[in-house]
Design an enzyme around this catalytic site. Sequence first.
Site, short mmCIF file in Angstrom:
data_model
loop_
_atom_site.label_atom_id
_atom_site.label_comp_id
_atom_site.label_asym_id
_atom_site.label_seq_id
_atom_site.Cartn_x
_atom_site.Cartn_y
_atom_site.Cartn_z
N SER A 70 -56.95 -50.40 40.96
CA SER A 70 -57.86 -51.02 41.93
C SER A 70 -57.90 -52.53 41.80
CB SER A 70 -59.28 -50.48 41.74
OG SER A 70 -59.31 -49.09 41.84
N1 SAH Z 1 -59.04 -46.34 37.72
C1 SAH Z 1 -57.62 -46.35 37.93
C2 SAH Z 1 -57.32 -46.16 39.38
C3 SAH Z 1 -56.25 -45.14 39.56
S1 SAH Z 1 -56.03 -44.54 41.19
C4 SAH Z 1 -57.04 -47.61 37.35
O1 SAH Z 1 -57.80 -48.46 36.87
O2 SAH Z 1 -55.81 -47.74 37.29
C5 SAH Z 1 -56.86 -42.98 41.12
C6 SAH Z 1 -56.39 -42.00 40.10
O3 SAH Z 1 -57.10 -40.77 40.32
C7 SAH Z 1 -54.90 -41.65 40.15
O4 SAH Z 1 -54.32 -41.87 38.90
C8 SAH Z 1 -54.89 -40.18 40.53
O5 SAH Z 1 -53.82 -39.44 39.95
C9 SAH Z 1 -56.22 -39.71 40.01
N2 SAH Z 1 -56.73 -38.49 40.62
C10 SAH Z 1 -56.70 -38.12 41.93
N3 SAH Z 1 -57.25 -36.91 42.09
C11 SAH Z 1 -57.64 -36.49 40.85
C12 SAH Z 1 -58.28 -35.32 40.36
N4 SAH Z 1 -58.61 -34.30 41.16
N5 SAH Z 1 -58.52 -35.22 39.04
C13 SAH Z 1 -58.17 -36.23 38.19
N6 SAH Z 1 -57.59 -37.37 38.59
C14 SAH Z 1 -57.32 -37.51 39.91
#
Ligand code: SAH
Length: 219
Positions: A70
């Site tokens: 993000s």
């Molecule tokens: N906070 C992260 C943002 C990653 S984007 C950062 O700082 O880099 C969102 C993340 O949520 C992705 O890695 C994706 O794989 C994960 N995600 C999506 N659906 C999910 C679920 N049902 N359970 C666990 N993780 C999930």
Amino acid sequence: MNTASLQGVGMTSPRTRERLIQRLRQQGIRNEQVLDVMRHTPRHIFLDEALAHRAYEDCALPIGYEQTLSQPYIVARMTELLLEGGALDKVLEIGTGSGYQTAVLAQLVPRVFTIERIRPLQEKARRRLAAMSLRNVQFRYADGNLGWPGEAPFDAIISTAAPASIPAAFYEQLKMGGRVVTPVGERQQELQVVTRTENGLQVNSVEPVRFVPLKSGVC
Ligand code: SAH
């Protein structure tokens, strides 16, 4: 000095990071603790080498597997909203991704539990947090829609992937008075803060946002 090491100097230079912090202030981030932690967290180690030189720009960046780290403003804003609820001991994060948001949280909250459904992302995040000597984080490879029943209840829950509507497990695993900070929606998303009160759930919409979707199952 070769280009790589020149880039390295730029990335770790206090001036580069201070510029980002000033920008966050201009965008309305007021929590000094959050700003201080972000000033000292090396965002470039959470990106692949080819993108590391862009780490202190205020933009979202790809981390592979169609996922994104993000924008710093959003990380700061969500963390600030999480902390506004009062002192936190135990926080659940859904969507570890690169681990950057996790690292920020781990410097502000005694215990962080984080769930990711893409194994290689989780493994990289684990190594990065170990490199920062952050030891108060527990990782789980699972579907975040289910929360983390064995560790509930939590003081707060943060999701960095957007559900169409907030999963029931989040509320069930939240302490009374606790809050969920999450994007909600599909094409149109908004950042919401939902507080669990004696009289039910209190929903506050903060601002429009754009996140990757919260998916089902693991892969
Ligand atoms: N906070 C992260 C943002 C990653 S984007 C950062 O700082 O880099 C969102 C993340 O949520 C992705 O890695 C994706 O794989 C994960 N995600 C999506 N659906 C999910 C679920 N049902 N359970 C666990 N993780 C999930």
